[in-house]
Write a protein that holds these residues in place. Sequence first.
Motif, PDB file in Angstrom:
ATOM      1  N   LYS A  58      -2.008  52.635  74.552  1.00 47.06           N
ATOM      2  CA  LYS A  58      -0.709  51.971  74.461  1.00 47.06           C
ATOM      3  C   LYS A  58      -0.664  50.841  73.440  1.00 47.06           C
ATOM      4  CE  LYS A  58       0.996  52.884  79.139  1.00 47.06           C
ATOM      5  NZ  LYS A  58       1.698  52.320  80.305  1.00 47.06           N
ATOM      6  N   THR A  59       0.558  50.644  72.926  1.00 45.41           N
ATOM      7  CA  THR A  59       0.946  49.422  72.249  1.00 45.41           C
ATOM      8  C   THR A  59       2.055  48.802  73.103  1.00 45.41           C
ATOM      9  OG1 THR A  59       2.687  50.445  70.911  1.00 45.41           O
ATOM     10  CG2 THR A  59       0.438  50.511  70.034  1.00 45.41           C
ATOM     11  N   LYS A  60       2.664  47.746  72.629  1.00 44.89           N
ATOM     12  CA  LYS A  60       3.735  47.127  73.400  1.00 44.89           C
ATOM     13  C   LYS A  60       4.935  48.058  73.556  1.00 44.89           C
ATOM     14  CE  LYS A  60       2.714  42.284  72.353  1.00 44.89           C
ATOM     15  NZ  LYS A  60       3.253  41.014  71.753  1.00 44.89           N
ATOM     16  N   ALA A  61       5.179  48.891  72.564  1.00 48.32           N
ATOM     17  CA  ALA A  61       6.384  49.727  72.581  1.00 48.32           C
ATOM     18  C   ALA A  61       6.125  51.191  72.897  1.00 48.32           C
ATOM     19  CB  ALA A  61       7.106  49.628  71.231  1.00 48.32           C
ATOM     20  N   LEU A  62       4.925  51.690  72.595  1.00 48.98           N
ATOM     21  CA  LEU A  62       4.676  53.128  72.651  1.00 48.98           C
ATOM     22  C   LEU A  62       3.413  53.439  73.440  1.00 48.98           C
ATOM     23  CD1 LEU A  62       5.400  53.937  68.904  1.00 48.98           C
ATOM     24  CD2 LEU A  62       6.885  54.497  70.836  1.00 48.98           C
ATOM     25  N   SER A  63       3.338  54.684  73.866  1.00 48.96           N
ATOM     26  CA  SER A  63       2.168  55.172  74.580  1.00 48.96           C
ATOM     27  C   SER A  63       1.851  56.579  74.100  1.00 48.96           C
ATOM     28  CB  SER A  63       2.427  55.188  76.088  1.00 48.96           C
ATOM     29  OG  SER A  63       1.335  55.765  76.782  1.00 48.96           O
ATOM     30  N   ALA A  64       0.571  56.864  73.951  1.00 48.65           N
ATOM     31  CA  ALA A  64       0.124  58.221  73.634  1.00 48.65           C
ATOM     32  C   ALA A  64      -0.749  58.719  74.775  1.00 48.65           C
ATOM     33  CB  ALA A  64      -0.655  58.243  72.329  1.00 48.65           C
ATOM     34  N   VAL A  65      -0.468  59.907  75.265  1.00 48.70           N
ATOM     35  CA  VAL A  65      -1.309  60.528  76.289  1.00 48.70           C
ATOM     36  C   VAL A  65      -2.398  61.306  75.569  1.00 48.70           C
ATOM     37  CG1 VAL A  65      -1.387  62.175  78.184  1.00 48.70           C
ATOM     38  CG2 VAL A  65       0.562  60.629  77.954  1.00 48.70           C
ATOM     39  N   VAL A  66      -3.648  61.012  75.923  1.00 47.40           N
ATOM     40  CA  VAL A  66      -4.783  61.570  75.195  1.00 47.40           C
ATOM     41  C   VAL A  66      -5.892  61.955  76.177  1.00 47.40           C
ATOM     42  CG1 VAL A  66      -4.245  60.084  73.224  1.00 47.40           C
ATOM     43  CG2 VAL A  66      -5.978  59.353  74.875  1.00 47.40           C
ATOM     44  N   SER A  67      -6.912  62.594  75.631  1.00 44.03           N
ATOM     45  CA  SER A  67      -8.167  62.831  76.349  1.00 44.03           C
ATOM     46  C   SER A  67      -9.257  62.934  75.298  1.00 44.03           C
ATOM     47  CB  SER A  67      -8.086  64.113  77.186  1.00 44.03           C
ATOM     48  OG  SER A  67      -8.020  65.263  76.349  1.00 44.03           O
ATOM     49  N   GLU A  91       1.730  51.421  63.194  1.00 51.18           N
ATOM     50  CA  GLU A  91       2.235  51.595  61.834  1.00 51.18           C
ATOM     51  C   GLU A  91       3.553  52.365  61.811  1.00 51.18           C
ATOM     52  OE1 GLU A  91      -0.906  53.582  59.858  1.00 51.18           O
ATOM     53  OE2 GLU A  91      -2.268  51.842  59.912  1.00 51.18           O
ATOM     54  N   SER A  92       3.701  53.315  62.716  1.00 56.39           N
ATOM     55  CA  SER A  92       4.891  54.187  62.714  1.00 56.39           C
ATOM     56  C   SER A  92       5.826  53.891  63.879  1.00 56.39           C
ATOM     57  CB  SER A  92       4.452  55.655  62.762  1.00 56.39           C
ATOM     58  OG  SER A  92       3.586  55.972  61.705  1.00 56.39           O
ATOM     59  N   GLN A  93       5.763  52.691  64.409  1.00 56.38           N
ATOM     60  CA  GLN A  93       6.532  52.366  65.616  1.00 56.38           C
ATOM     61  C   GLN A  93       8.015  52.607  65.444  1.00 56.38           C
ATOM     62  OE1 GLN A  93       5.707  48.629  67.664  1.00 56.38           O
ATOM     63  NE2 GLN A  93       7.920  48.243  67.869  1.00 56.38           N
ATOM     64  N   SER A  94       8.598  52.154  64.340  1.00 57.44           N
ATOM     65  CA  SER A  94      10.053  52.282  64.170  1.00 57.44           C
ATOM     66  C   SER A  94      10.474  53.740  64.114  1.00 57.44           C
ATOM     67  CB  SER A  94      10.503  51.551  62.902  1.00 57.44           C
ATOM     68  OG  SER A  94       9.889  52.105  61.748  1.00 57.44           O
ATOM     69  N   GLY A  95       9.698  54.570  63.408  1.00 56.25           N
ATOM     70  CA  GLY A  95      10.045  55.983  63.313  1.00 56.25           C
ATOM     71  C   GLY A  95       9.930  56.695  64.642  1.00 56.25           C
ATOM     72  N   TYR A  96       8.849  56.439  65.368  1.00 54.73           N
ATOM     73  CA  TYR A  96       8.675  57.072  66.675  1.00 54.73           C
ATOM     74  C   TYR A  96       9.745  56.601  67.662  1.00 54.73           C
ATOM     75  CZ  TYR A  96       4.033  58.801  65.319  1.00 54.73           C
ATOM     76  OH  TYR A  96       2.990  59.455  64.715  1.00 54.73           O
ATOM     77  N   THR A  97      10.040  55.319  67.628  1.00 57.71           N
ATOM     78  CA  THR A  97      11.041  54.784  68.557  1.00 57.71           C
ATOM     79  C   THR A  97      12.411  55.382  68.283  1.00 57.71           C
ATOM     80  OG1 THR A  97       9.814  52.692  68.736  1.00 57.71           O
ATOM     81  CG2 THR A  97      12.124  52.672  69.403  1.00 57.71           C
ATOM     82  N   GLU A  98      12.756  55.512  67.016  1.00 56.21           N
ATOM     83  CA  GLU A  98      14.043  56.108  66.653  1.00 56.21           C
ATOM     84  C   GLU A  98      14.124  57.561  67.109  1.00 56.21           C
ATOM     85  OE1 GLU A  98      16.731  57.061  62.646  1.00 56.21           O
ATOM     86  OE2 GLU A  98      14.865  55.921  62.492  1.00 56.21           O
TER      87      GLU A  98
END
Length: 237
Positions: free
Chosen positions: A34-43, A93-100
Amino acid sequence: MATYIYAITAADHPQKLDGLTGVGDPGGELRSVKTKALSAVVSDAPEDLRAKRRDLAAHQAVLETLMADGATLPMRFGLVGPDDDSVVSVLEESQSGYTERLSELDGCLEYNLKAAREEESLLREIIGQSEEIRRLREFTREHPEAQDEKMRLGELVSNEVQARNEAEGKELVERLAGGAQQYSMGEPTQQHFLNVSFLVRREKAAAFSQAVDEESQRRGEEYKLTLYGPLPPYSFV
């Protein structure tokens, strides 16, 4: 160890992953990066990852679980990063694009439509409406050695098939696009003159499916319209 990435969501997205395992044998333990805005599910990524049925099913199960609780950016099977820190860097780095993109997908589902038409029906229509094709068809039947005319006939028919398929595909998309947020054209297949994905609001999904059924009935038995979904919105990520 390398990190296998399933999907990206908002940081506060529910992640009800209990009972699920990831790719690999045995299945990898799922976790969130996680970051403050986004989360990635991983293994952890297995060293010998292949597109086996078990791994494809595990990947899909994670996506379906996440999609049930809101907007999800699905990653294609096999996406691997060097490690968790690298995944965090990409999210930042890509927070704005992913959030949009998550905002655009919120409350939406993907449906894929493939449309086909009986070849004999299409050819009958082309022959019936083209005097030049009828003339060449009769001439080559009477003169089977006329190779130039045979080539010309084949070229005319091929061009007409392509033109009509493109026109019918465009018309069909235009008739259905009003029920969707967006659409994304895919490459036609040998069997289908149209391969298109629609992004549909969840509350409009039943109405969209009904519109496809009505369009299929309107066109008759010569056509086959097949709707797949709901699907992870790969076409709109």
